[in-house]
Design a protein around this motif. Structure first.
Motif, mmCIF file in Angstrom:
data_model
loop_
_atom_site.group_PDB
_atom_site.id
_atom_site.type_symbol
_atom_site.label_atom_id
_atom_site.label_comp_id
_atom_site.label_asym_id
_atom_site.label_seq_id
_atom_site.Cartn_x
_atom_site.Cartn_y
_atom_site.Cartn_z
ATOM 1 N N ASN A 59 0.820 -1.217 0.000
ATOM 2 C CA ASN A 59 0.000 0.000 0.000
ATOM 3 C C ASN A 59 0.849 1.261 0.000
ATOM 4 O O ASN A 59 0.542 2.226 -0.699
ATOM 5 N N MET A 60 1.925 1.249 0.767
ATOM 6 C CA MET A 60 2.769 2.442 0.814
ATOM 7 C C MET A 60 3.489 2.636 -0.508
ATOM 8 O O MET A 60 3.566 3.758 -1.018
ATOM 9 N N LEU A 61 3.995 1.553 -1.078
ATOM 10 C CA LEU A 61 4.701 1.663 -2.354
ATOM 11 C C LEU A 61 3.750 2.080 -3.475
ATOM 12 O O LEU A 61 4.041 3.022 -4.224
ATOM 13 N N VAL A 62 2.623 1.393 -3.592
ATOM 14 C CA VAL A 62 1.695 1.665 -4.696
ATOM 15 C C VAL A 62 0.952 2.974 -4.481
ATOM 16 O O VAL A 62 0.978 3.873 -5.332
ATOM 17 N N MET A 100 -10.947 8.842 -5.950
ATOM 18 C CA MET A 100 -11.861 7.967 -6.692
ATOM 19 C C MET A 100 -11.163 6.696 -7.166
ATOM 20 O O MET A 100 -11.810 5.660 -7.345
ATOM 21 N N ALA A 101 -9.866 6.755 -7.342
ATOM 22 C CA ALA A 101 -9.107 5.567 -7.745
ATOM 23 C C ALA A 101 -9.193 4.464 -6.696
ATOM 24 O O ALA A 101 -8.917 3.303 -6.986
ATOM 25 N N LYS A 111 -6.077 -1.926 -5.621
ATOM 26 C CA LYS A 111 -4.656 -1.565 -5.520
ATOM 27 C C LYS A 111 -4.446 -0.122 -5.079
ATOM 28 O O LYS A 111 -3.379 0.229 -4.584
ATOM 29 N N PHE A 112 -5.467 0.727 -5.251
ATOM 30 C CA PHE A 112 -5.355 2.146 -4.890
ATOM 31 C C PHE A 112 -6.271 2.515 -3.719
ATOM 32 O O PHE A 112 -6.597 3.676 -3.531
ATOM 33 N N ALA A 113 -6.677 1.519 -2.953
ATOM 34 C CA ALA A 113 -7.673 1.736 -1.899
ATOM 35 C C ALA A 113 -7.134 2.396 -0.631
ATOM 36 O O ALA A 113 -7.915 2.896 0.171
ATOM 37 N N ALA A 114 -5.834 2.422 -0.440
ATOM 38 C CA ALA A 114 -5.260 3.018 0.779
ATOM 39 C C ALA A 114 -5.133 4.528 0.585
ATOM 40 O O ALA A 114 -4.041 5.069 0.380
ATOM 41 N N ILE A 115 -6.265 5.210 0.670
ATOM 42 C CA ILE A 115 -6.294 6.653 0.430
ATOM 43 C C ILE A 115 -5.319 7.410 1.345
ATOM 44 O O ILE A 115 -4.635 8.317 0.864
#
Length: 177
Positions: free
Chosen positions: A54-57, A101-102, A107-111
């Motif tokens: 999550n931190m990397l992506v 919104m991503a 893969k982009f859920a960790a706002i």
């Protein structure tokens, strides 16, 4: 060694290593403040494999969205009808909305990680005003803000992993004999 002492020792020693490289042999190759934010975020996100991913992506995605916002801002003509501040605000609104919104994609859920990356990008850009220009933003070098912030995020996330692993090894030490 108890868990808190082990983690404190691990973080302190690795922070010293990071500081040595930041002001010494790797000076200018990463931003220590961005790395320590990513390091802390790794722990806030759970300090596991998912937290690293999550931190990397998401952290890098947030930095990229901030970079896109910066490109939009760099293209604002000084005599624009709404003025540069209003147009800059609109660029931020657009890129933050897309970034959030991503999160519909897992893969982009960790706002929060994305927001940290975005904030680090603008923190760097605003503390170093000459970077908010086409040449800097589009340059193919380590001084490109997207490259520099992304490297710093990745380095900090991995320091989080390493400090957790080192702490686990320190916990096995028994000083009582």
């Amino acid at each position: 060694m108890d868990k808190l002492t082990a983690l404190s020792t691990s973080i302190a020693l690795l922070a010293g290593v990071m500081a040595f490289f930041a002001v010494g042999p790797a000076s200018g190759l990463f931003l220590i403040w961005v790395s320590t934010i990513a390091w802390a975020a790794f722990f806030l996100l759970g300090a596991d494999k998912a937290a690293l991913t999550n931190m990397l992506v998401c952290g890098t995605f947030g930095a990229a969205m901030g970079w896109i916002g910066a490109l939009i801002i760099a293209n604002i003509a000084p005599d624009t009808a709404l003025g540069v501040p209003m147009m800059a605000a609109l660029a931020v609104i657009e890129t933050v909305w897309v970034m959030c919104m991503a999160a519909h994609f897992p893969k982009f859920a960790a706002i929060p990680a994305s927001v940290l990356g975005y904030s680090c990008m603008f923190g760097y850009l605003l503390q170093t005003p000459d970077t908010l220009a086409h040449d800097a933003l589009l340059g193919v070098s380590l001084s490109n803000p997207l490259v520099l912030v992304s490297i710093s995020i990745a380095l900090g996330a991995y320091f989080g992993v390493w400090s957790g692993q080192f702490a686990a090894k320190l916990e096995t030490i028994n000083f009582k004999k």
